[in-house]
Design an enzyme around this catalytic site. Structure first.
Site, PDB file in Angstrom:
ATOM      1  N   ALA A 134      56.530  12.338 -47.559  1.00 35.01           N
ATOM      2  CA  ALA A 134      57.089  11.582 -48.680  1.00 35.01           C
ATOM      3  C   ALA A 134      58.233  10.671 -48.266  1.00 35.01           C
ATOM      4  O   ALA A 134      58.767   9.935 -49.105  1.00 35.01           O
ATOM      5  CB  ALA A 134      57.560  12.537 -49.768  1.00 35.01           C
ATOM      6  N   THR A 135      58.647  10.712 -46.995  1.00 36.37           N
ATOM      7  CA  THR A 135      59.717   9.805 -46.559  1.00 36.37           C
ATOM      8  C   THR A 135      59.156   8.574 -45.850  1.00 36.37           C
ATOM      9  O   THR A 135      59.912   7.770 -45.312  1.00 36.37           O
ATOM     10  CB  THR A 135      60.677  10.541 -45.594  1.00 36.37           C
ATOM     11  OG1 THR A 135      59.892  11.150 -44.571  1.00 36.37           O
ATOM     12  CG2 THR A 135      61.494  11.588 -46.313  1.00 36.37           C
ATOM     13  N   ASP A 177      56.464   5.124 -45.053  1.00 36.78           N
ATOM     14  CA  ASP A 177      56.248   3.768 -45.552  1.00 36.78           C
ATOM     15  C   ASP A 177      55.240   3.720 -46.703  1.00 36.78           C
ATOM     16  O   ASP A 177      55.446   3.043 -47.713  1.00 36.78           O
ATOM     17  CB  ASP A 177      55.733   2.931 -44.355  1.00 36.78           C
ATOM     18  CG  ASP A 177      55.378   1.528 -44.740  1.00 36.78           C
ATOM     19  OD1 ASP A 177      56.314   0.770 -45.044  1.00 36.78           O
ATOM     20  OD2 ASP A 177      54.179   1.183 -44.754  1.00 36.78           O
ATOM     21  N   LEU A 178      54.157   4.459 -46.554  1.00 34.55           N
ATOM     22  CA  LEU A 178      53.123   4.460 -47.594  1.00 34.55           C
ATOM     23  C   LEU A 178      53.698   4.936 -48.927  1.00 34.55           C
ATOM     24  O   LEU A 178      53.447   4.348 -49.983  1.00 34.55           O
ATOM     25  CB  LEU A 178      51.971   5.380 -47.149  1.00 34.55           C
ATOM     26  CG  LEU A 178      50.811   5.514 -48.123  1.00 34.55           C
ATOM     27  CD1 LEU A 178      50.051   4.207 -48.250  1.00 34.55           C
ATOM     28  CD2 LEU A 178      49.861   6.629 -47.676  1.00 34.55           C
ATOM     29  N   ARG A 220      61.293  16.428 -44.223  1.00 29.69           N
ATOM     30  CA  ARG A 220      62.108  17.338 -43.400  1.00 29.69           C
ATOM     31  C   ARG A 220      63.569  16.910 -43.352  1.00 29.69           C
ATOM     32  O   ARG A 220      64.396  17.588 -42.777  1.00 29.69           O
ATOM     33  CB  ARG A 220      61.524  17.454 -42.005  1.00 29.69           C
ATOM     34  CG  ARG A 220      61.246  16.133 -41.360  1.00 29.69           C
ATOM     35  CD  ARG A 220      60.467  16.285 -40.070  1.00 29.69           C
ATOM     36  NE  ARG A 220      60.015  14.989 -39.607  1.00 29.69           N
ATOM     37  CZ  ARG A 220      59.452  14.767 -38.455  1.00 29.69           C
ATOM     38  NH1 ARG A 220      59.255  15.751 -37.620  1.00 29.69           N
ATOM     39  NH2 ARG A 220      59.069  13.564 -38.110  1.00 29.69           N
ATOM     40  N   HIS A 263      41.987   1.665 -49.296  1.00 26.95           N
ATOM     41  CA  HIS A 263      42.592   1.026 -50.469  1.00 26.95           C
ATOM     42  C   HIS A 263      41.893  -0.279 -50.853  1.00 26.95           C
ATOM     43  O   HIS A 263      42.018  -0.741 -51.975  1.00 26.95           O
ATOM     44  CB  HIS A 263      44.093   0.801 -50.264  1.00 26.95           C
ATOM     45  CG  HIS A 263      44.390  -0.266 -49.268  1.00 26.95           C
ATOM     46  ND1 HIS A 263      44.495  -0.016 -47.929  1.00 26.95           N
ATOM     47  CD2 HIS A 263      44.575  -1.594 -49.417  1.00 26.95           C
ATOM     48  CE1 HIS A 263      44.733  -1.140 -47.295  1.00 26.95           C
ATOM     49  NE2 HIS A 263      44.793  -2.112 -48.167  1.00 26.95           N
ATOM     50  N   ASP A 275      40.291  -1.037 -36.909  1.00 26.51           N
ATOM     51  CA  ASP A 275      41.225  -1.070 -38.037  1.00 26.51           C
ATOM     52  C   ASP A 275      40.584  -1.702 -39.271  1.00 26.51           C
ATOM     53  O   ASP A 275      40.780  -1.224 -40.389  1.00 26.51           O
ATOM     54  CB  ASP A 275      42.476  -1.868 -37.626  1.00 26.51           C
ATOM     55  CG  ASP A 275      43.547  -1.862 -38.710  1.00 26.51           C
ATOM     56  OD1 ASP A 275      43.789  -0.792 -39.285  1.00 26.51           O
ATOM     57  OD2 ASP A 275      44.132  -2.930 -38.981  1.00 26.51           O
ATOM     58  N   HIS A 316      37.112  -1.660 -44.044  1.00 19.85           N
ATOM     59  CA  HIS A 316      37.039  -2.662 -45.119  1.00 19.85           C
ATOM     60  C   HIS A 316      35.803  -3.559 -45.029  1.00 19.85           C
ATOM     61  O   HIS A 316      35.114  -3.786 -46.016  1.00 19.85           O
ATOM     62  CB  HIS A 316      38.271  -3.568 -45.085  1.00 19.85           C
ATOM     63  CG  HIS A 316      39.573  -2.832 -45.043  1.00 19.85           C
ATOM     64  ND1 HIS A 316      39.791  -1.643 -45.694  1.00 19.85           N
ATOM     65  CD2 HIS A 316      40.745  -3.128 -44.436  1.00 19.85           C
ATOM     66  CE1 HIS A 316      41.022  -1.245 -45.485  1.00 19.85           C
ATOM     67  NE2 HIS A 316      41.623  -2.123 -44.718  1.00 19.85           N
ATOM     68  N   LYS A 339      44.389 -11.312 -36.787  1.00 17.10           N
ATOM     69  CA  LYS A 339      45.805 -11.522 -37.089  1.00 17.10           C
ATOM     70  C   LYS A 339      46.248 -12.867 -36.533  1.00 17.10           C
ATOM     71  O   LYS A 339      45.617 -13.410 -35.637  1.00 17.10           O
ATOM     72  CB  LYS A 339      46.640 -10.397 -36.478  1.00 17.10           C
ATOM     73  CG  LYS A 339      46.323  -9.041 -37.093  1.00 17.10           C
ATOM     74  CD  LYS A 339      47.317  -7.998 -36.666  1.00 17.10           C
ATOM     75  CE  LYS A 339      47.038  -6.662 -37.342  1.00 17.10           C
ATOM     76  NZ  LYS A 339      47.255  -6.675 -38.805  1.00 17.10           N
TER      77      LYS A 339
HETATM   78  N1  LIG Z   1      51.817   2.435 -44.741  1.00 20.39           N
HETATM   79  C1  LIG Z   1      50.693   1.970 -45.246  1.00 20.39           C
HETATM   80  O1  LIG Z   1      50.663   0.953 -45.972  1.00 20.39           O
HETATM   81  C2  LIG Z   1      49.394   2.660 -44.941  1.00 20.39           C
HETATM   82  C3  LIG Z   1      48.202   2.028 -45.318  1.00 20.39           C
HETATM   83  C4  LIG Z   1      46.993   2.675 -45.059  1.00 20.39           C
HETATM   84  C5  LIG Z   1      46.994   3.900 -44.442  1.00 20.39           C
HETATM   85  N2  LIG Z   1      48.154   4.493 -44.061  1.00 20.39           N
HETATM   86  C6  LIG Z   1      48.083   5.819 -43.429  1.00 20.39           C
HETATM   87  O2  LIG Z   1      48.859   6.740 -44.190  1.00 20.39           O
HETATM   88  C7  LIG Z   1      49.492   7.687 -43.328  1.00 20.39           C
HETATM   89  C8  LIG Z   1      51.003   7.613 -43.504  1.00 20.39           C
HETATM   90  O3  LIG Z   1      51.409   6.294 -43.168  1.00 20.39           O
HETATM   91  P1  LIG Z   1      52.929   5.794 -43.241  1.00 20.39           P
HETATM   92  O4  LIG Z   1      52.857   4.337 -42.969  1.00 20.39           O
HETATM   93  O5  LIG Z   1      53.610   6.275 -44.464  1.00 20.39           O
HETATM   94  O6  LIG Z   1      53.561   6.520 -41.950  1.00 20.39           O
HETATM   95  P2  LIG Z   1      55.113   6.710 -41.627  1.00 20.39           P
HETATM   96  O7  LIG Z   1      55.954   5.680 -42.270  1.00 20.39           O
HETATM   97  O8  LIG Z   1      55.192   6.883 -40.156  1.00 20.39           O
HETATM   98  O9  LIG Z   1      55.458   8.098 -42.330  1.00 20.39           O
HETATM   99  C9  LIG Z   1      54.923   9.293 -41.865  1.00 20.39           C
HETATM  100  C10 LIG Z   1      55.483  10.459 -42.650  1.00 20.39           C
HETATM  101  O10 LIG Z   1      55.086  11.642 -41.961  1.00 20.39           O
HETATM  102  C11 LIG Z   1      56.219  12.425 -41.696  1.00 20.39           C
HETATM  103  N3  LIG Z   1      56.068  13.103 -40.398  1.00 20.39           N
HETATM  104  C12 LIG Z   1      55.721  12.532 -39.229  1.00 20.39           C
HETATM  105  N4  LIG Z   1      55.685  13.470 -38.275  1.00 20.39           N
HETATM  106  C13 LIG Z   1      56.021  14.645 -38.851  1.00 20.39           C
HETATM  107  C14 LIG Z   1      56.164  15.981 -38.391  1.00 20.39           C
HETATM  108  N5  LIG Z   1      55.932  16.314 -37.135  1.00 20.39           N
HETATM  109  N6  LIG Z   1      56.538  16.916 -39.284  1.00 20.39           N
HETATM  110  C15 LIG Z   1      56.754  16.608 -40.569  1.00 20.39           C
HETATM  111  N7  LIG Z   1      56.625  15.349 -41.077  1.00 20.39           N
HETATM  112  C16 LIG Z   1      56.271  14.409 -40.218  1.00 20.39           C
HETATM  113  C17 LIG Z   1      57.380  11.464 -41.630  1.00 20.39           C
HETATM  114  O11 LIG Z   1      58.552  12.186 -41.878  1.00 20.39           O
HETATM  115  P3  LIG Z   1      59.965  11.727 -41.262  1.00 20.39           P
HETATM  116  O12 LIG Z   1      60.382  10.578 -42.156  1.00 20.39           O
HETATM  117  O13 LIG Z   1      60.826  12.917 -41.387  1.00 20.39           O
HETATM  118  O14 LIG Z   1      59.706  11.287 -39.858  1.00 20.39           O
HETATM  119  C18 LIG Z   1      56.995  10.501 -42.757  1.00 20.39           C
HETATM  120  O15 LIG Z   1      57.347  11.028 -44.008  1.00 20.39           O
HETATM  121  C19 LIG Z   1      49.036   7.312 -41.924  1.00 20.39           C
HETATM  122  O16 LIG Z   1      47.889   8.065 -41.596  1.00 20.39           O
HETATM  123  C20 LIG Z   1      48.676   5.846 -42.037  1.00 20.39           C
HETATM  124  O17 LIG Z   1      47.737   5.450 -41.078  1.00 20.39           O
HETATM  125  C21 LIG Z   1      49.361   3.892 -44.304  1.00 20.39           C
END
Ligand SMILES: NC(=O)c1ccc[n+]([C@@H]2O[C@H](COP(=O)([O-])OP(=O)(O)OC[C@H]3O[C@@H](n4cnc5c(N)ncnc54)[C@H](OP(=O)(O)O)[C@@H]3O)[C@@H](O)[C@H]2O)c1
Length: 456
Positions: free
Chosen positions: A13-14, A16-17, A46, A172, A229, A234, A319
């Site tokens: 929950a912390t 980017d998504l 965490r 999405h 990707d 898509h 890109k």
């Molecule tokens: N961002 C997008 O727009 C998007 C789009 C499509 C798909 N996705 C997919 O959605 C998933 C999440 O993407 P995201 O962009 O939100 O990733 P992100 O920003 O890297 O966030 C990952 C999350 O996982 C937590 N995390 C990572 N390692 C951990 C560990 N060992 N123990 C506990 N928590 C841990 C992080 O917590 P901390 O903050 O504490 O590190 C953070 O809350 C990925 O599989 C990504 O490919 C994302």
């Protein structure tokens, strides 16, 4: 204590998504009364936040400007180490205390796939989620693996702990307005229904162009590249919606059965493959100087079904191109009169515009007004955003609403993923060193030389 009709628990929950997509979508859905009044969001992380400091950080990170009051009401931050079994007992107690017998529970895995095995195991072992409980759903995002083998491993692990009906795999793109509309345009319009086959369609172009680079996502992108990707998910999803036979119904499994039949019949022309890499890719931080990852891919595919045999499908994504644009162009054959009368051979085209503005365009031939006898192309255009001000939903809002209502049409079933990875693995065998490009103008002549097609 208050009990809730909907509880959404976010793992990661912390990230980017959550900040950019999920929290704004929850706030909007709640504000528009599209999810129950008694909704609770449990944000797991965490880091040592309070509810207030968590939301403040996420509002800034996600540039969230609306819905703050709603989110304050909905969200509880729950500090927890999701990779340690001990953390699950308190979470289970908390959820138990907030739910009644009919509570709908969503478990959103907004974490990388490397954490799925450990997290799903503990979810199951702690009885946070009971296999087969239809009120409990597991939601996760692409990437669904990085090849067929890894996708199978993830899937087998999920099926060990949950039933397929509990699993929601989000791509999405499928939540975008015009993607949802493809079936309507195809099947609810007599004029298209009658001509949707290889006797009338000359070729189909499926395009997703971006102007940005990798935006700091080196870790993920360099392992993936444009083919995995974008094409695996898509573009092949769009292709299957365009090429499928009419499903028995609009219901999830009937639609997916037809999409899978298409994916089983896709082949590609290995001689038309183009891989590109934008100049400066190696200067992006954390990209190895010798990386061969492609940031552009073009391929000519065929769908070997009676309906589409022989029609080229040109798939292109990349890109740092000339504009941000996702669209599908269906080009029709010339009429025999056009040839007989020796009129300029401009063809009819149906544009299905997905981004940045959704809509439909139909290119026709028309006489130039006035005294001249010339023919010109005219476009009849329908722009969804122009007519639906205030009512347009973001992809995530639609998808989350569908999950709460148990509607699975816009989510990917395992066999769709299986057949698309199988195709991508096959294409990968022909991967070549990427051509270095400055911009889209460097690539267009190459495509034209290889295929004779001028891509827009
Ligand atoms: N961002 C997008 O727009 C998007 C789009 C499509 C798909 N996705 C997919 O959605 C998933 C999440 O993407 P995201 O962009 O939100 O990733 P992100 O920003 O890297 O966030 C990952 C999350 O996982 C937590 N995390 C990572 N390692 C951990 C560990 N060992 N123990 C506990 N928590 C841990 C992080 O917590 P901390 O903050 O504490 O590190 C953070 O809350 C990925 O599989 C990504 O490919 C994302």
């Amino acid at each position: 204590m208050m009990v809730y009709d909907l509880i959404i628990t976010i793992f990661g929950a912390t990230g980017d998504l959550t900040s950019r997509k999920l929290l704004p979508a929850f706030a909007k859905l709640y504000g528009e009364k599209q999810i129950p009044e008694k909704t609770k969001i449990i944000a797991l992380g965490r880091r040592p936040y309070t509810d207030e400091s968590y939301l403040e950080t996420m509002m800034q990170a996600g540039k969230i400007t609306q819905g703050e009051e709603i989110l304050k009401e909905l969200v509880t931050y729950f500090p927890m180490e999701i990779t340690e079994e001990d953390g699950y007992k308190p979470l289970v107690s908390m959820v138990e205390s907030l739910k009644h017998q009919e509570t709908r529970e969503l478990y959103y895995l907004a974490i990388g796939p490397e954490l799925f095995p450990i997290v799903t195991k503990y979810m199951n072992q702690s009885s946070l989620v009971i296999q087969g409980n239809a009120n409990q759903s597991i939601v996760f995002e692409k990437p669904f693996g990085h090849d067929l083998e890894s996708a199978r491993a993830i899937n087998e692990m999920l099926w060990r702990y949950f039933d397929e009906k509990q699993i929601y795999r989000i791509d999405h793109y499928l939540g975008k307005e015009m993607i949802q509309n493809i079936m309507m345009v195809r099947f609810a319009n007599r004029i298209f229904e009658e001509i949707w086959h290889n006797r009338s369609i000359k070729n189909i172009k499926i395009i997703a162009k971006e102007t940005e680079g990798i935006l700091g996502r080196a870790g993920y992108y360099d392992q993936s590249g444009a083919l995995k990707d974008m094409v695996q998910s898509h573009l092949l999803q769009m292709l299957s919606l365009i090429a499928m036979e009419p499903p028995l119904s609009y219901f999830s499994d009937d639609v997916k059965d037809e999409k899978v039949k298409v994916l089983k019949h896709v082949t590609f022309d290995k001689d038309s493959l183009i891989f590109g890499q934008y100049k400066g890719y190696h200067d992006e931080s954390n990209i190895p100087k010798d990386s061969q990852t492609e940031t552009f891919v073009f391929l000519k595919a065929f769908v070997n079904t009676p309906r589409f045999k022989g029609v080229p499908f040109y798939l292109m994504t990349g890109k740092k191109l000339d504009k941000k644009e996702s669209l599908i162009i269906i080009e029709f054959e010339e009429t025999s009169e056009q040839r007989k009368w020796n009129l300029p051979l401009s063809t009819n085209k149906l544009y299905i515009k997905i981004a940045p503005l959704d809509g439909v365009g139909l290119v026709l031939n028309s006489k130039v007004p006035g005294l001249r006898d010339d023919v010109e192309e005219v476009e009849l255009e329908y722009c969804i955003a122009c007519h639906a001000v205030g009512n347009l939903s973001e992809a995530y809002e639609k998808l989350i609403k569908d999950i709460t209502g148990h509607h699975k049409t816009l989510f990917t079933r395992w066999d769709e993923i299986e057949f698309s990875w199988s195709l991508i693995d096959h294409i990968k065998k022909y991967q070549k060193e990427p051509i270095s490009y400055q911009d889209y103008e460097d690539l267009k002549p190459l495509i034209q030389d290889l295929t004779g097609e001028l891509m827009p």
